[in-house]
Design a protein around this motif. Structure first.
Motif, PDB file in Angstrom:
ATOM      1  N   PRO A   1      27.078   7.005  20.037  1.00  0.00           N
ATOM      2  CA  PRO A   1      27.494   6.467  21.662  1.00  0.00           C
ATOM      3  C   PRO A   1      27.159   5.138  21.558  1.00  0.00           C
ATOM      4  O   PRO A   1      27.823   4.170  22.397  1.00  0.00           O
ATOM      5  N   ASP A   2      26.208   4.679  20.810  1.00  0.00           N
ATOM      6  CA  ASP A   2      25.790   2.508  21.275  1.00  0.00           C
ATOM      7  C   ASP A   2      26.736   1.979  20.176  1.00  0.00           C
ATOM      8  O   ASP A   2      27.154   1.695  21.247  1.00  0.00           O
ATOM      9  N   TRP A   3      27.202   2.654  19.315  1.00  0.00           N
ATOM     10  CA  TRP A   3      28.946   1.996  19.146  1.00  0.00           C
ATOM     11  C   TRP A   3      30.384   2.231  19.671  1.00  0.00           C
ATOM     12  O   TRP A   3      30.313   1.204  19.910  1.00  0.00           O
ATOM     13  N   TRP A   4      30.040   3.154  20.647  1.00  0.00           N
ATOM     14  CA  TRP A   4      30.716   2.794  21.240  1.00  0.00           C
ATOM     15  C   TRP A   4      30.840   1.591  22.748  1.00  0.00           C
ATOM     16  O   TRP A   4      31.952   1.342  22.866  1.00  0.00           O
ATOM     17  N   GLU A   5      29.639   1.956  23.511  1.00  0.00           N
ATOM     18  CA  GLU A   5      29.131   0.928  23.866  1.00  0.00           C
ATOM     19  C   GLU A   5      29.337  -0.190  23.467  1.00  0.00           C
ATOM     20  O   GLU A   5      29.482  -1.070  24.517  1.00  0.00           O
ATOM     21  N   ARG A   6      29.120  -0.412  22.452  1.00  0.00           N
ATOM     22  CA  ARG A   6      29.296  -1.846  21.922  1.00  0.00           C
ATOM     23  C   ARG A   6      31.130  -2.217  21.661  1.00  0.00           C
ATOM     24  O   ARG A   6      30.797  -3.653  21.334  1.00  0.00           O
ATOM     25  N   GLY A   7      31.836  -1.802  22.202  1.00  0.00           N
ATOM     26  CA  GLY A   7      32.748  -1.577  21.547  1.00  0.00           C
ATOM     27  C   GLY A   7      34.162  -0.940  20.646  1.00  0.00           C
ATOM     28  O   GLY A   7      35.137  -1.619  20.793  1.00  0.00           O
ATOM     29  N   GLY A   8      33.198  -0.182  19.898  1.00  0.00           N
ATOM     30  CA  GLY A   8      34.119   0.921  19.070  1.00  0.00           C
ATOM     31  C   GLY A   8      34.308  -0.275  17.629  1.00  0.00           C
ATOM     32  O   GLY A   8      33.662  -1.384  17.096  1.00  0.00           O
ATOM     33  N   GLU A   9      36.336  -0.233  17.401  1.00  0.00           N
ATOM     34  CA  GLU A   9      36.505  -0.354  16.330  1.00  0.00           C
ATOM     35  C   GLU A   9      36.436  -1.781  16.240  1.00  0.00           C
ATOM     36  O   GLU A   9      36.435  -2.396  16.835  1.00  0.00           O
ATOM     37  N   PRO A  10      36.116  -2.092  14.549  1.00  0.00           N
ATOM     38  CA  PRO A  10      35.925  -3.219  14.562  1.00  0.00           C
ATOM     39  C   PRO A  10      37.555  -4.430  14.440  1.00  0.00           C
ATOM     40  O   PRO A  10      38.571  -3.661  14.351  1.00  0.00           O
ATOM     41  N   LYS A  11      37.579  -5.788  15.096  1.00  0.00           N
ATOM     42  CA  LYS A  11      38.264  -5.887  15.392  1.00  0.00           C
ATOM     43  C   LYS A  11      39.302  -6.667  14.563  1.00  0.00           C
ATOM     44  O   LYS A  11      39.861  -7.581  15.041  1.00  0.00           O
TER      45      LYS A  11
END
Length: 556
Positions: A460-470
């Motif tokens: 969930p920390d990954w999701w909170e930081r914006g999810g997939e790499p842009k």
């Protein structure tokens, strides 16, 4: 007369005794026959045409390409950035020739043709590493033995031995075997994850899991529309070569009672199905390779032929499967009638016409066994670490040359983003989704219901930081090097990145980019008598320029 008998006896022993040794001396040895290894061998031979390059293929078949060919993973995992393919070089050439959904044998021939243009490059098929000689932080040579798959389906040693000496070694393997035997600092699976995201048993027991593996298999009877289109939850696609690809099934997977019932029933046996990726085995073929079967508790380092030896991993999870055990059990499991019934639920109807897997049939061999990939699709094994093995609370962002934060927060250019410090010694771009395929069957219901993909729920920390790499991530040269082993380069699974960064970098196009760079760096080392672990700005700039000449893309 006695002398004649002596020579006859000597010849007899040489030909028949398994321990008879054959020696060879190379400049560069590449270990691993997948796309990373083939790219490394190809570029090493091209950049150093007067040096000898040996590619060792540790698979029980005489074919190049590894997972991307004999493993059946013929759905190329590409992700366009600004409508462009950023993973170029060797992969770009092979992709242009074969397409995104390709004949596996066709890609074998494409790679073989590419590599065969270099007379200084030789291939040793179906040999694996038994031990190595090393001294002073340097590998001196490898001891190899022949392998084959026996009637039970397990890969075993057979007659035939080699000792290979070289200046530079490249580990492009899926199990990190060469790195592990060389004493490289490695972490296993998700060992570096923040403790709060690990199951309690993994936090306390000292062992951790690796991502679920897959066995690719063939079916026929898939129905496609007359033209590419999206129908409901399914996307039917055709590549530039006219071959079909098919992806989807999330709604069916999460709500169809037959599918959910199957996953509930068989998770205790270590099997699940996931939403499907499928690709036609080349334009016009009635056969397709299917990616849906998840196999849990597979240790990608563990092979039956190593049992009771020092090469078998010492710390494994309870009840783990070896790669051989997983391959045999998964192949047999495909014949379970419940499996085909479940697979046939993945279908869609439009205007009275049914498309998808409603009439799918397994492709069987002459013995009545399912036609499957010759090797398991191992998604994760070990990761090269920079420094101590003991993990601090944020180890995934400290002790790796490509960190979790760098991949997720990669910038749009050299001046911004979490990867900007990688720009000066970049050797390519890596790009895909941060795609985790579950560690446990219960991960599929981590949110409380069946929900795919699972990445956001496990991290969930990954999701909170914006999810997939842009954006793509700059891949730094240093991720190829190994602390304490100065003549080893690693573009394979043991390359220097965190477990979660690996979720993006693990796909074959990215590994081919790393292979390209490792091959060029090895060539530079043997041409100038240098240690690749000590390359500084002049050497890295040489590598960068040579990569550009070979068609690589280094800039965003």
């Amino acid at each position: 007369m006695s002398r004649i008998l002596f020579y006859i006896l000597s010849l007899f022993i040489y030909l028949l005794v398994p321990t008879a040794q054959h020696y060879s001396y190379q400049d560069i040895v590449v270990y691993g026959g997948g796309l990373a290894g083939c790219a490394a061998a190809r570029n090493a031979a091209a950049a150093a045409p007067d040096k000898k390059v040996l590619l060792v293929v540790p698979e029980p078949v005489r074919a190049l390409g590894g997972l991307g060919t004999v493993g059946g993973q013929n759905f190329a995992d590409i992700r366009l950035w600004k409508n462009e393919l950023v993973t170029r070089g060797s992969f770009g050439r092979w992709f242009a020739e074969s397409g995104q959904f390709y004949s596996t044998q066709g890609l074998v021939e494409t790679i073989k043709k590419d590599l065969s243009q270099f007379p200084n490059l030789k291939v040793l098929y179906s040999f694996d590493l038994t031990s190595l000689d090393a001294a002073g932080g340097e590998i001196k040579g490898l001891k190899l033995a022949a392998i084959e798959r026996d009637e039970s389906g397990r890969v075993v040693w057979r007659n035939g031995r080699r000792i290979v000496k070289a200046q530079i070694f490249i580990d492009a393997s899926d199990d990190g075997r060469l790195s592990r035997l060389a004493g490289a600092p490695l972490t296993v699976g998700r060992q570096d994850w923040p403790p709060e995201y690990l199951p309690e048993e993994e936090r306390k027991a000292g062992w951790v899991r690796q991502q679920a593996a897959t066995l690719m298999f063939k079916v026929k009877g898939i129905k496609t529309p007359s033209v590419p289109k999206a129908i409901g939850e399914w996307v039917f696609t055709r590549d530039a070569k006219g071959s079909w690809g098919l992806a989807g099934g999330k709604v069916t997977w999460s709500t169809n009672p037959v599918v959910t019932g199957f996953n509930e029933k068989y998770q205790s046996r270590g099997f699940s199905v996931k939403p499907i990726n499928a690709a036609q085995d080349g334009a016009g073929s009635e056969e397709w390779w299917i990616n849906t079967l998840l196999v849990y508790n597979v240790d990608g380092r563990a092979h039956d032929r190593d049992k009771n030896t020092a090469n078998y991993p010492s710390e494994t999870i309870p009840g783990h499967r070896t790669t051989d055990q997983a391959w045999v059990e998964a192949r047999d499991f495909l014949l379970n009638p419940d499996f085909l019934t479940t697979l046939r639920q993945f279908k869609v109807v439009e205007d009275g016409q049914e498309y998808g897997f409603g009439e799918a049939e397994l492709v069987l061999d002459r013995q009545g066994k399912p036609v499957v990939g010759e090797i398991m699709y191992i998604r994760e094994s070990v990761h090269g670490q920079r420094g101590e093995i003991v993990m601090p609370s944020d180890g995934e962002n400290i002790h790796y040359d490509v960190t979790t934060r760098e991949t997720q927060l990669a910038g749009s250019g050299p001046e911004d983003g979490g990867d900007r410090e990688n720009y000066p010694d970049r050797i390519g771009l890596g790009y895909y989704m941060m795609d985790i395929n579950a560690y446990l069957p219960q991960d599929l219901k981590f949110s409380g219901k069946y929900d795919w993909p699972v990445t956001r729920w496990l991290r969930p920390d990954w999701w909170e930081r914006g999810g997939e790499p842009k954006n793509p991530v700059y891949l730094p040269y240093r991720m190829l090097t190994v602390k304490g082993v100065k003549n080893l380069l690693v573009p394979g699974y043991a390359t220097g990145c965190s477990s979660f960064a690996w979720a993006e970098l693990r796909v074959l196009p990215n590994l081919a980019v790393l292979g390209d760079a490792a091959g060029v760096a090895a060539a530079r080392a043997v041409l100038y008598g240098e240690d690749p672990s000590e390359f500084s700005t002049p050497q890295i700039r040489w590598v960068q320029e040579k990569l550009r000449q070979f068609g690589a893309r280094l800039d965003k």
